[in-house]
Design an enzyme around this catalytic site. Sequence first.
Site, mmCIF file in Angstrom:
data_model
loop_
_atom_site.group_PDB
_atom_site.id
_atom_site.type_symbol
_atom_site.label_atom_id
_atom_site.label_comp_id
_atom_site.label_asym_id
_atom_site.label_seq_id
_atom_site.Cartn_x
_atom_site.Cartn_y
_atom_site.Cartn_z
ATOM 1 C CG HIS A 157 -4.507 0.417 4.462
ATOM 2 N ND1 HIS A 157 -3.561 -0.676 5.420
ATOM 3 C CD2 HIS A 157 -5.822 -0.099 5.010
ATOM 4 C CE1 HIS A 157 -4.304 -1.466 6.217
ATOM 5 N NE2 HIS A 157 -5.604 -1.006 6.164
ATOM 6 C CG ASP A 365 4.015 4.083 -0.262
ATOM 7 O OD1 ASP A 365 2.810 3.655 -0.051
ATOM 8 O OD2 ASP A 365 4.915 3.358 -0.847
HETATM 9 P P1 ADQ Z 1 1.288 -1.361 -0.970
HETATM 10 O O1 ADQ Z 1 0.882 -0.236 -1.958
HETATM 11 O O2 ADQ Z 1 0.916 -2.700 -1.483
HETATM 12 O O3 ADQ Z 1 0.369 -1.148 0.478
HETATM 13 P P2 ADQ Z 1 3.662 -1.696 0.929
HETATM 14 O O4 ADQ Z 1 3.291 -1.098 2.139
HETATM 15 O O5 ADQ Z 1 5.041 -1.296 0.358
HETATM 16 O O6 ADQ Z 1 2.805 -1.135 -0.582
HETATM 17 O O7 ADQ Z 1 3.595 -3.200 0.745
HETATM 18 C C1 ADQ Z 1 4.017 -3.993 -0.281
HETATM 19 C C2 ADQ Z 1 4.043 -5.653 0.230
HETATM 20 O O8 ADQ Z 1 4.180 -6.379 -0.570
HETATM 21 C C3 ADQ Z 1 5.224 -5.831 1.189
HETATM 22 O O9 ADQ Z 1 4.904 -6.448 2.119
HETATM 23 C C4 ADQ Z 1 6.156 -6.610 -0.011
HETATM 24 O O10 ADQ Z 1 7.101 -7.305 0.914
HETATM 25 C C5 ADQ Z 1 5.115 -7.263 -0.652
HETATM 26 N N1 ADQ Z 1 5.781 -7.530 -2.116
HETATM 27 C C6 ADQ Z 1 6.082 -6.586 -3.133
HETATM 28 N N2 ADQ Z 1 6.688 -7.137 -3.833
HETATM 29 C C7 ADQ Z 1 6.746 -8.538 -3.780
HETATM 30 C C8 ADQ Z 1 7.752 -9.489 -4.350
HETATM 31 N N3 ADQ Z 1 7.935 -9.338 -5.785
HETATM 32 N N4 ADQ Z 1 7.286 -10.627 -3.939
HETATM 33 C C9 ADQ Z 1 6.908 -10.738 -2.525
HETATM 34 N N5 ADQ Z 1 6.275 -9.867 -1.838
HETATM 35 C C10 ADQ Z 1 6.321 -8.624 -2.351
HETATM 36 C C11 ADQ Z 1 -0.682 -0.286 0.818
HETATM 37 C C12 ADQ Z 1 -0.189 1.201 0.838
HETATM 38 C C13 ADQ Z 1 0.950 1.162 1.838
HETATM 39 C C14 ADQ Z 1 0.853 0.746 3.074
HETATM 40 C C15 ADQ Z 1 0.255 -0.683 3.200
HETATM 41 C C16 ADQ Z 1 -0.142 -0.986 4.346
HETATM 42 O O11 ADQ Z 1 -0.013 1.796 -0.443
HETATM 43 O O12 ADQ Z 1 1.288 2.597 1.822
HETATM 44 O O13 ADQ Z 1 2.103 0.866 3.803
HETATM 45 O O14 ADQ Z 1 -1.019 -0.846 2.284
HETATM 46 O O15 ADQ Z 1 -1.149 -0.215 5.039
#
Ligand code: ADQ
Length: 476
Positions: A157, A365
């Site tokens: 991921h 990312d």
């Molecule tokens: P993450 O590093 O966690 O994922 P991301 O893909 O942006 O990053 O996902 C974050 C998730 O957490 C989103 O669904 C977002 O809505 C949720 N989130 C963040 N802050 C929040 C808050 N305050 N309240 C509620 N929800 C919140 C890792 C990798 C990424 C990759 C994903 C999936 O780092 O690059 O996209 O896995 O493979």
Amino acid sequence: MSRLIVVSNRVTPPGPEGASSQGGLAMAMSAALREYSGIWFGWSGQSTPEFTGEISMQSAGGVTVATMDLEEQDIQEYYNGYANGTLWPLFHYRIDLTQYERSFGAGYERVNARFADMLMPLIEPDDLIWVQDYHLIPLGRALRERGAKNAIGFFLHIPWPARELMATLPQHRQLVEAMFHYDVVGFHTDEWKNAFNNYVLHEVGGMQLTDGSVRAFGRTTLPRAFPIGIDAKGFAALKQSDAGIESYTRMIESKAGRKMLLGVDRLDYSKGIDERLLAYERLLNDSPELKRQIFMLQISTATRTELDAYQDIFARLDSISGRINGSMAEMDWIPIRNVHRMHSREELAGIYRAADVGLVTPLRDGMNLVAKEFVAGQDEDDPGVLVLSRFAGAASQMREALIVNPFSQEDVADGIRRALAMPKDERKRRWRALMDGVERDDVVAWRDSFVQALESARDGGRKKRAPRIAATRGEG
Ligand code: ADQ
């Protein structure tokens, strides 16, 4: 249909409440496993004084969830240590933050062996096994050592780093060799896949075969890009839920006619939050006429708080936003609203909808699901504009966003200026193209394409084995 066994470090049972408290992987797996018969296996997130080997099984939202507890030392060395103190920073190009401790590597191998020991009795011969992420790279090898003949796939991921960075990891070859025990290894983008292939071809003298697979260490695996998506239709519908409408209405009222720039991130140094705030400060200094016309809502939730690097970024974020607010705020306007709490999916959808500019500016990312959620949260008739880092995997798909370089404050400031000034026609055109992509490449498409590749690997393997059995028989 074969059963699907998904293995990930943490397991969050499907359902709106559980899903909202986790990061991107959990969001994706909850959506991907809904409708699929199978098992989701992983760590419960709890510690136990002594490892008991007990598995707790429960059924939630149509998925059987199997979890085990880990010992405190395991958690320190495997989770806080090798996974998040070594591999996470290294794979995000932060060798300055990477901890190269031998005990972490040993703990990582030990816990992966535990995962394999616990998983083996649950596996049936026809099951497809799908291992998730950097915590569990050696799991495929550990399962093979215990006799698993199933098709086993792995999905990363996060980015795969450039070969030169990978080489800074002691025992990097051993880690990469583990990837060759999987039939399929998936990455979000061609860029990460190519970085993996580059290591294989040039660091260990492997070779690429005509079907795209690579051969090294006496084994063959198929690396491929499978860009992850969100449950696009489901997420878009959330903004019309009661809680979605309520948070949207609250935001619109509190905007008081100003334009809102929105950042939503797990509080992590890879997300470029500091750099984003500094770019915003630069924008306000260079374009003072924008003061009072705009504000930024930065929602960042703490994770991995046991690690120093995460406490540092927490403190830095509060100090930078405090400094900017202290020097620029007026009695009825503050430039940055800095929020640390979690929001439900519904609330989040309403907040995205109320935003005029989405700022997704990670320094690196794997994909970034916030970019896709922002798009799905917009109103078709008056959509906001996505400003997206070129270093997010999402940038390779979301070409109609305003693509910026997060290392340059001026470039990000230019992107925001352009977003704020964009005519409605152009906003609608860009949004339509982005939304089409988000809907097409959704989380179900991601799951289905990976599972299909795994099934082909299994069936190809069967075909290859069949003549060999015949030949053996013929000789006998
Ligand atoms: P993450 O590093 O966690 O994922 P991301 O893909 O942006 O990053 O996902 C974050 C998730 O957490 C989103 O669904 C977002 O809505 C949720 N989130 C963040 N802050 C929040 C808050 N305050 N309240 C509620 N929800 C919140 C890792 C990798 C990424 C990759 C994903 C999936 O780092 O690059 O996209 O896995 O493979």
